[in-house]
Design a protein around this motif. Structure first.
Motif, short mmCIF file in Angstrom:
data_model
loop_
_atom_site.label_atom_id
_atom_site.label_comp_id
_atom_site.label_asym_id
_atom_site.label_seq_id
_atom_site.Cartn_x
_atom_site.Cartn_y
_atom_site.Cartn_z
N PHE A 1 0.84 -1.21 0.00
CA PHE A 1 0.00 0.00 0.00
C PHE A 1 0.87 1.25 0.00
O PHE A 1 0.61 2.20 -0.75
CB PHE A 1 -0.93 -0.01 1.21
N GLN A 2 1.89 1.27 0.84
CA GLN A 2 2.76 2.45 0.91
C GLN A 2 3.44 2.72 -0.43
O GLN A 2 3.62 3.87 -0.81
CB GLN A 2 3.80 2.28 2.03
N ASP B 1 -6.23 6.91 -6.48
CA ASP B 1 -7.01 8.13 -6.25
C ASP B 1 -7.47 8.16 -4.79
O ASP B 1 -7.31 7.18 -4.06
CB ASP B 1 -8.19 8.24 -7.23
N ASP B 2 -8.03 9.26 -4.35
CA ASP B 2 -8.37 9.46 -2.93
C ASP B 2 -9.32 8.39 -2.39
O ASP B 2 -9.13 7.87 -1.29
CB ASP B 2 -8.98 10.85 -2.72
N SER B 3 -10.34 8.06 -3.17
CA SER B 3 -11.31 7.07 -2.69
C SER B 3 -10.69 5.68 -2.59
O SER B 3 -10.94 4.94 -1.62
CB SER B 3 -12.56 7.05 -3.57
N ARG C 1 -8.43 1.35 0.83
CA ARG C 1 -7.31 0.46 1.22
C ARG C 1 -6.90 0.70 2.67
O ARG C 1 -6.57 -0.24 3.38
CB ARG C 1 -6.10 0.68 0.29
N GLN C 2 -6.91 1.97 3.09
CA GLN C 2 -6.57 2.28 4.48
C GLN C 2 -7.58 1.65 5.43
O GLN C 2 -7.21 1.08 6.47
CB GLN C 2 -6.49 3.79 4.71
N GLN D 1 -8.95 -2.51 9.31
CA GLN D 1 -9.82 -3.64 9.68
C GLN D 1 -8.99 -4.90 9.87
O GLN D 1 -9.18 -5.65 10.83
CB GLN D 1 -10.90 -3.87 8.61
N ARG D 2 -8.05 -5.14 8.98
CA ARG D 2 -7.18 -6.33 9.09
C ARG D 2 -6.35 -6.26 10.36
O ARG D 2 -6.13 -7.28 11.02
CB ARG D 2 -6.29 -6.45 7.85
#
Length: 178
Positions: free
Chosen positions: A76-77, A84-86, A91-92, A97-98
């Motif tokens: 992810f980083q 895009d922002d959404s 993903r964040q 949640q994980r």
């Protein structure tokens, strides 16, 4: 669990208060080093080995899950600047949640390990309690305490006695630690 501890503490306080009211001559109290007796009991080493094996297996599984999570965080980083922002926000949320799931899983495994330990220890504790009950009855003791809760022991008194070795003999074991 906390309620059980509170009830045990209350029972102990009531017992002590009752003993304080009784005439001093009638009070015969014993104490035992349960840890030393348990450590010497047949089967204890098996319980410890089995728990050690289970713990190592659980730790390996937790470590694998954490490594997989870390890989997802690193991915992810590396990719977040391309999202895009959404998509980044989604993903964040997924990663958060994980992370919560990993924490819950770790806590659940710890509870399961504690339950397993209690299950394996139960027969040993029952045998120990049976021996304590027999020794207490034979020596006409009013109460038996664990050594670790004993605050003071008048070594010259015959009203307070260490029954550790007698209980061990009743179980047919010799103590490996005092």
């Amino acid at each position: 669990m906390s309620i059980q501890r509170s009830l045990k503490s209350l029972s102990l306080l009531l017992l002590i208060a009752g003993l304080a009211v009784a005439p001093a001559q009638a009070q015969k109290i014993g104490y035992i080093d349960q840890r030393a007796v348990l450590a010497s009991m047949p089967g204890m080493q098996d319980v410890q080995q089995q728990m050690q094996k289970e713990m190592q297996q659980q730790q390996r599984q937790i470590q694998q899950e954490r490594q997989q999570f870390q890989k997802r965080v690193q991915q992810f980083q590396q990719q977040q600047s391309l999202l895009d922002d959404s998509a980044r926000a989604e993903r964040q949320r997924e990663l958060q949640q994980r992370q919560r799931e990993l924490q819950q899983s770790t806590q659940q495994r710890q509870r399961e390990m504690q339950q397993q330990r209690q299950k394996l220890m139960q027969p040993l504790l029952e045998r120990l309690q049976g021996a304590i009950d027999k020794v207490a009855a034979q020596q006409e003791l009013e109460a038996v305490f664990r050594r670790d809760v004993l605050l003071y022991d008048d070594q010259t008194s015959d009203q307070v006695m260490d029954i550790t070795r007698t209980v061990a003999q009743k179980l047919g074991i010799s103590l490996t630690q005092s």
